[in-house]
Scaffold this active site. Structure first.
Site, PDB file in Angstrom:
ATOM      1  N   THR A  75       0.915  -1.232   0.107  1.00  0.00           N
ATOM      2  CA  THR A  75      -0.034   0.130  -0.006  1.00  0.00           C
ATOM      3  C   THR A  75       0.986   1.192   0.045  1.00  0.00           C
ATOM      4  OG1 THR A  75      -0.200  -0.207   2.332  1.00  0.00           O
ATOM      5  CG2 THR A  75      -1.819  -1.133   1.115  1.00  0.00           C
ATOM      6  N   GLU A 122       3.695   6.803   7.361  1.00  0.00           N
ATOM      7  CA  GLU A 122       4.154   5.568   6.777  1.00  0.00           C
ATOM      8  C   GLU A 122       4.619   5.755   5.263  1.00  0.00           C
ATOM      9  OE1 GLU A 122       1.731   1.777   7.023  1.00  0.00           O
ATOM     10  OE2 GLU A 122       2.867   1.596   8.440  1.00  0.00           O
TER      11      GLU A 122
END
Ligand code: 48C
Length: 302
Positions: free
Chosen positions: A195, A253
């Site tokens: 992702t 992230e």
């Protein structure tokens, strides 16, 4: 005496104590079920692949000082006592450790009795309305404190999420100039499934044919210089995107993963170091050292 010469002096006396252990077998790799080394020769840290007694002796000789940072902003202060209590049992026991707790609610932080050689520093910082901003602004604050304070106080920084608890040993085996942790949810997936941020407009963009691993935003670190470079890159990239009204899919992230793609970590921690029991207990997971604490996201973030 110059800094460099002083450092060399320290290393000159690095005489290890006698330790008895099995002879390393050059014909038999420690494990064959998981990757132990990255393509750029960074160790991937798994249980049964290192001798902690040797590592402890090496780091103790250097009187290494470790800082561990957590952010407990708004309602996340509720996680601090479990975090610290379990860290006292499992995190680098016997070494010099400073807990840096960043919070907007100083009076809500419990003052816990700590073991010898360990201290807690509570740092008051501003909060943000959106939880996305709270998590992303950690990079800016880590960068600023690295330069203003951490550089003078500790040799390594370990930067982690607070809604976690230690459940097994996390020791000096994790330390290196720059380290990241494999995300438990992405472990073993093809790179196209990671992702990553896939919008070319974003500073965090990673194309489908690139990427080594998917690193978790909740556990990274290294020496102060490397952590400064990491947090500075991530903050600046976020601000560049923000100016264009862009926010990467998984916030800090996403930017961390972009950084590690072009600034390879010198050590990689296995998912043993950041696990969530919702992923069960696969065969490769022989130890669960640092676990996500169950929480109701809506309740705790608003
Ligand atoms: O301290 C807060 N308060 C918030 O309201 C939102 C996030 N945070 C910090 O950011 C905590 O340190 C969290 O651990 C971290 C974001 N990570 C998480 O919420 C889950 N571990 C994914």
């Amino acid at each position: 005496m110059s800094q460099g010469a002083h450092a060399l002096d320290l290393l000159r006396d690095l005489k290890l104590p006698r330790i008895v252990y099995n002879h390393p077998d050059t014909g038999k790799p420690q494990r064959t079920d998981v990757l132990l080394l990255s393509p750029w020769l960074a160790p991937i840290v798994w249980n049964d692949t290192y001798n902690l007694d040797i590592l402890n002796a090496q780091l103790a000789q250097r009187k290494v000082r470790v800082g561990i940072t957590v952010f407990a902003i708004k309602k996340y202060t509720v996680f601090v006592s479990t975090f610290v209590d379990t860290a006292e049992k499992y995190f680098m026991v016997g070494h010099k450790v400073t807990y840096y707790v960043f919070t907007d609610r100083v009076s809500d932080i419990p003052m816990v009795e700590l073991a010898e050689g360990r201290q807690m520093v509570v740092l008051r910082v501003p909060t943000y309305q959106r939880w996305q901003d709270v998590t992303m602004r950690r990079m800016e604050m880590l960068r600023d404190y690295s330069r203003q304070r951490f550089i003078d106080e500790v040799d390594y920084l370990v930067c982690v999420d607070v809604d976690m608890r230690f459940s097994d040993e996390v020791g000096v085996e994790i330390l290196s100039d720059l380290f990241g942790t494999l995300h438990p949810g992405m472990y073993g997936l093809p790179r196209e499934s990671y992702t990553y941020e896939r919008s070319p407009q974003s500073e965090a963009y990673i194309p489908l044919d690139e990427g080594d691993f998917y690193y978790a935003g909740g556990f990274f670190g290294g020496n102060i210089e490397e952590v400064y470079k990491l947090t500075n890159f991530c903050h600046n990239a976020m601000m560049t995107d923000k100016a264009k009204n862009i926010e990467a899919i998984w916030h800090d992230e996403s930017y961390l993963n972009k950084f590690f793609l072009y600034h390879k970590p010198t050590k990689i921690l296995s998912p043993e170091y950041l696990w969530d029991d919702m992923f069960g207990t696969p065969a490769f997971l022989r130890r669960r050292r640092f676990l996500a604490v169950r929480k109701n996201h809506n309740e705790i973030r608003n």
